[in-house]
Design an enzyme around this catalytic site. Structure first.
Site, PDB file in Angstrom:
ATOM      1  N   SER A  25      -2.268   1.599   4.900  1.00 50.06           N
ATOM      2  CA  SER A  25      -1.669   2.932   4.857  1.00 50.06           C
ATOM      3  C   SER A  25      -1.756   3.621   6.215  1.00 50.06           C
ATOM      4  CB  SER A  25      -2.393   3.798   3.822  1.00 50.06           C
ATOM      5  OG  SER A  25      -2.364   3.197   2.562  1.00 50.06           O
TER       6      SER A  25
HETATM    7  N1  SAH Z   1      -5.381   1.314   0.438  1.00 57.25           N
HETATM    8  C1  SAH Z   1      -4.824   0.374   1.387  1.00 57.25           C
HETATM    9  C2  SAH Z   1      -3.330   0.245   1.260  1.00 57.25           C
HETATM   10  C3  SAH Z   1      -2.947  -0.491   0.092  1.00 57.25           C
HETATM   11  S1  SAH Z   1      -1.265  -0.939  -0.037  1.00 57.25           S
HETATM   12  C4  SAH Z   1      -5.190   0.783   2.783  1.00 57.25           C
HETATM   13  O1  SAH Z   1      -6.198   1.394   2.983  1.00 57.25           O
HETATM   14  O2  SAH Z   1      -4.515   0.493   3.711  1.00 57.25           O
HETATM   15  C5  SAH Z   1      -1.152  -0.897  -1.782  1.00 57.25           C
HETATM   16  C6  SAH Z   1      -1.935  -1.941  -2.501  1.00 57.25           C
HETATM   17  O3  SAH Z   1      -1.786  -1.703  -3.887  1.00 57.25           O
HETATM   18  C7  SAH Z   1      -1.459  -3.374  -2.259  1.00 57.25           C
HETATM   19  O4  SAH Z   1      -2.515  -4.147  -1.797  1.00 57.25           O
HETATM   20  C8  SAH Z   1      -0.986  -3.823  -3.631  1.00 57.25           C
HETATM   21  O5  SAH Z   1      -1.227  -5.199  -3.886  1.00 57.25           O
HETATM   22  C9  SAH Z   1      -1.798  -2.945  -4.550  1.00 57.25           C
HETATM   23  N2  SAH Z   1      -1.254  -2.761  -5.895  1.00 57.25           N
HETATM   24  C10 SAH Z   1       0.034  -2.592  -6.281  1.00 57.25           C
HETATM   25  N3  SAH Z   1       0.111  -2.440  -7.612  1.00 57.25           N
HETATM   26  C11 SAH Z   1      -1.163  -2.531  -8.088  1.00 57.25           C
HETATM   27  C12 SAH Z   1      -1.746  -2.452  -9.393  1.00 57.25           C
HETATM   28  N4  SAH Z   1      -1.006  -2.272 -10.508  1.00 57.25           N
HETATM   29  N5  SAH Z   1      -3.079  -2.595  -9.506  1.00 57.25           N
HETATM   30  C13 SAH Z   1      -3.859  -2.788  -8.415  1.00 57.25           C
HETATM   31  N6  SAH Z   1      -3.377  -2.858  -7.162  1.00 57.25           N
HETATM   32  C14 SAH Z   1      -2.047  -2.728  -6.992  1.00 57.25           C
END
Ligand code: SAH
Length: 223
Positions: free
Chosen positions: A70
Site C-alpha cells: 500500500s
Molecule cells: N497491507 C499490505 C497491502 C496488502 S494488498 C501492505 O501493507 O502493503 C491486499 C492484500 O489483501 C493482498 O495481499 C491480497 O492477497 C489480500 N486479500 C484479498 N482478499 C482477501 C481476503 N478475502 N482475505 C484475506 N486477504 C485478502
C-alpha cells in the site's frame, strides 16, 4: 550487518525517509505515533531489492502475485483513522490483507495485539519472515478468507481491511466491539472506491466517508 540493512543507505536512508514523513504531514497526517512508525519501519525490506530505491516514494509498488504494497499515505491515513483521538490505545486489532506485512509492522507497535489474515499463503509466509527479522512479536497470522473475519479472537476494538469490498462484510461488523469498535475499509468497484470508517455502539453503526482510494479487490476464498 542486519542493522545496516534496516537503517538503509542512499535512497533508503533516514534522510530519504524524513522527506516522506514531511510529505505525509503536508497531506494532513497529524498523529505523531503514526508518523514515527513511517519514519522507523524499513519499508524497503518489504519489497524486492530491485524496487528498494523507490521504497520511500509515496506510491503503491508491486509485491508479486498481482498484489501491491500500500501507498504510505494510505497506510498512515488508515492507521490514524483506526486510532481516532491521539489519546486512544487500541488493544485487539484485526487486519485483513497482510500482503507483504508493511501495514502490519506499522500497526504492531501502536497496539497490543494484531491478528492478521491473508488469503495467499506465499505472501503470508514472506511477511512472517520479515516481521520476525524486525523483532515484531505481537502478531498472529492466519491463512484464510478474511471477509469472514477471525471469530476466535473477537471482539476487536479495531479492524483494518487493505483490500476493497463491494459491500461491507457482515462478519466484520459482528466482530467489532460494541463499545466503540472501529472498522476502516475501502468499499466499491475498481476506480470508484471510497474509504469508510464505521464505528459500532451496541447495535448502531455510524459510517463516515474518508475519501477516494484505490485498492486491489477483496477476493473470496483462499489462493
Ligand atoms: N497491507 C499490505 C497491502 C496488502 S494488498 C501492505 O501493507 O502493503 C491486499 C492484500 O489483501 C493482498 O495481499 C491480497 O492477497 C489480500 N486479500 C484479498 N482478499 C482477501 C481476503 N478475502 N482475505 C484475506 N486477504 C485478502
Amino acid at each position: 550487518m542486519a542493522d545496516a540493512r534496516h537503517s538503509g543507505i542512499g535512497m533508503t536512508s533516514a534522510r530519504t525517509r524524513e522527506r516522506l514523513v514531511q510529505r505525509l504531514m503536508e497531506q494532513g497526517i497529524k498523529d505523531p505515533r503514526v508518523l514515527d512508525r513511517v519514519r522507523n519501519v524499513p519499508r524497503h525490506l518489504f519489497m524486492d531489492e530491485a524496487l528498494a530505491s523507490r521504497a520511500y516514494e509515496d506510491t503503491a509498488l508491486p509485491i508479486g502475485f498481482g498484489q501491491t504494497i500500500s501507498q504510505p499515505f494510505v497506510v498512515a491515513r488508515m492507521t490514524e483513522a483506526l486510532h481516532g483521538s491521539t489519546a486512544t490505545v487500541l488493544h485487539n486489532v484485526l487486519e485483513i490483507g497482510t500482503g507483504c506485512g508493511y501495514q502490519t509492522a506499522v500497526l504492531s507497535a501502536l497496539v497490543s495485539r494484531v491478528s492478521t489474515v491473508e488469503r495467499m499463503q506465499p505472501l503470508l509466509e514472506r511477511a512472517k519472515v520479515i516481521l520476525k527479522e524486525l523483532g515484531v512479536k505481537n502478531v498472529r497470522f492466519r491463512h484464510a478468507d478474511g471477509s469472514l473475519g477471525w471469530k476466535a479472537h473477537a471482539p476487536y476494538d479495531g479492524i483494518l481491511v487493505a483490500a476493497a469490498a463491494h459491500a461491507v462484510p457482515q462478519a466484520l461488523l459482528e466482530q467489532l466491539s460494541p463499545n466503540g469498535g472501529r472498522l476502516v475499509l475501502p468499499v466499491g468497484p475498481d476506480g470508484a472506491q471510497e474509504l469508510f470508517r464505521i464505528t459500532r455502539r451496541d447495535e448502531h453503526f455510524v459510517r463516515e466517508k474518508l475519501g477516494g482510494v484505490s485498492f486491489v479487490p477483496l477476493v473470496g476464498g483462499i489462493g
